[in-house]
Design an enzyme around this catalytic site. Sequence first.
Site, PDB file in Angstrom:
ATOM      1  N   ASP A   1       0.836   1.504   7.352  1.00 52.08           N
ATOM      2  CA  ASP A   1       0.569   2.303   6.163  1.00 52.08           C
ATOM      3  C   ASP A   1       1.841   2.443   5.309  1.00 52.08           C
ATOM      4  OD1 ASP A   1      -1.170   3.762   4.617  1.00 52.08           O
ATOM      5  OD2 ASP A   1      -1.044   5.609   5.798  1.00 52.08           O
TER       6      ASP A   1
ATOM      7  N   ASP B   1       3.173  -0.826  -0.308  1.00 58.55           N
ATOM      8  CA  ASP B   1       3.251   0.287  -1.245  1.00 58.55           C
ATOM      9  C   ASP B   1       4.410   0.130  -2.225  1.00 58.55           C
ATOM     10  OD1 ASP B   1       3.245   2.619  -2.620  1.00 58.55           O
ATOM     11  OD2 ASP B   1       3.297   3.949  -0.866  1.00 58.55           O
TER      12      ASP B   1
ATOM     13  N   GLU C   1      -1.171  -0.167  -3.864  1.00 55.73           N
ATOM     14  CA  GLU C   1      -1.373   1.168  -4.463  1.00 55.73           C
ATOM     15  C   GLU C   1      -0.941   1.146  -5.921  1.00 55.73           C
ATOM     16  OE1 GLU C   1      -0.364   4.464  -1.921  1.00 55.73           O
ATOM     17  OE2 GLU C   1       0.338   5.646  -3.616  1.00 55.73           O
TER      18      GLU C   1
ATOM     19  N   PHE D   1      -6.948   9.840   6.485  1.00 52.24           N
ATOM     20  CA  PHE D   1      -6.734  11.219   6.947  1.00 52.24           C
ATOM     21  C   PHE D   1      -5.458  11.285   7.782  1.00 52.24           C
ATOM     22  CE2 PHE D   1     -11.341  10.661   6.741  1.00 52.24           C
ATOM     23  CZ  PHE D   1     -11.793  11.827   6.141  1.00 52.24           C
ATOM     24  N   ASN D   2      -4.666  12.313   7.552  1.00 48.30           N
ATOM     25  CA  ASN D   2      -3.510  12.556   8.402  1.00 48.30           C
ATOM     26  C   ASN D   2      -3.323  14.056   8.621  1.00 48.30           C
ATOM     27  OD1 ASN D   2      -1.051  12.796   9.640  1.00 48.30           O
ATOM     28  ND2 ASN D   2       0.076  11.471   8.267  1.00 48.30           N
TER      29      ASN D   2
HETATM   30  P1  13P Z   1      -3.455  13.388   4.184  1.00 48.32           P
HETATM   31  O1  13P Z   1      -2.276  13.697   5.036  1.00 48.32           O
HETATM   32  O2  13P Z   1      -3.467  14.178   2.942  1.00 48.32           O
HETATM   33  O3  13P Z   1      -4.744  13.440   4.932  1.00 48.32           O
HETATM   34  O4  13P Z   1      -3.274  11.860   3.698  1.00 48.32           O
HETATM   35  C1  13P Z   1      -3.311  10.831   4.662  1.00 48.32           C
HETATM   36  C2  13P Z   1      -3.061   9.497   4.060  1.00 48.32           C
HETATM   37  O5  13P Z   1      -3.376   9.263   2.914  1.00 48.32           O
HETATM   38  C3  13P Z   1      -2.470   8.468   4.919  1.00 48.32           C
HETATM   39  O6  13P Z   1      -2.143   7.332   4.204  1.00 48.32           O
END
Ligand code: 13P
Length: 283
Positions: free
Chosen positions: A81, A103, A133, A229-230
């Site tokens: 990522d 990115d 992105e 999600f993170n």
């Molecule tokens: P959040 O931490 O806001 O869920 O974003 C996660 C994300 O976009 C990982 O690339």
Amino acid sequence: MRTQLDVLVRTALARGAAVPAFTCYDFTTALAVVEAAEHIGAGVILLVAPKTAASPVGLRLIRALRGLADAAAVPVSIQLDHASDITAILAGVAAGADAVLVDGSALTYEENIQLVRAARDAIGDPGIVLEAELGGLAGDEDRAFALNASGLTDPGQVADFVARSGAQLLAVAIGNVHGRYAGEPRIRWDVLADITSRTKVPVVLHGASGLAAQDLAQAPASGVGKVNFNTELRTGVLSMLQMQILAHREDGENLLGILDLWRETVRAFTTASLETLSGRANH
Ligand code: 13P
């Protein structure tokens, strides 16, 4: 089973669903994401954040996730990522990542295109899928602060950007942020509709933590095929630890019990996300 990330996403979109992608800082979290996906019978994406990949154990973690994905009963992709360094990208791919978010969003428009093309040339293997992105997404990948959205994606740039960069998925800034939203999140569906009218590549929504379930449920019908999600997953695990550590310490230093609860927390979050993004949840 190993799967190509764009195939996974396009297949989901064709049946009106989006694929959730979860940041995995550790193997326990990844195990639980895959367990939940297998239980539901849907594919998922395991994300490795750049600081994790660059840590002394980052490449070993990617190799371990590769083994987990290959042995899974459902399609699983591993994505590096927010990577912007070609050497780090090559190392991540060599360790087993199937896909990379190259990115260049902090660069100029032309430099962003050049970075994605340079990554494609350096990787060589056309089976490795590249997301790019366009637009500036506010926030820190690994730490959550209250933020307002900034730097919306310019729909007028989308067709040219996708054609010239060769991006197979497009991460967009449409009112989303990494981390916590300062106020009510306001997703700009009008900007998203303009973007998707100009490209056929699936759109990716980063910063899903804090968005309403109704918004997430609506995303696939609007062309969003992957949702990242993170923060919310971290919040869930940390809250569980805060509540449970003392009792488990007193219960014979019961680390196994904590790990069970860790996986239970991640499984619940993964299941809810899969159900929301496939339109199976009731809101
Ligand atoms: P959040 O931490 O806001 O869920 O974003 C996660 C994300 O976009 C990982 O690339």
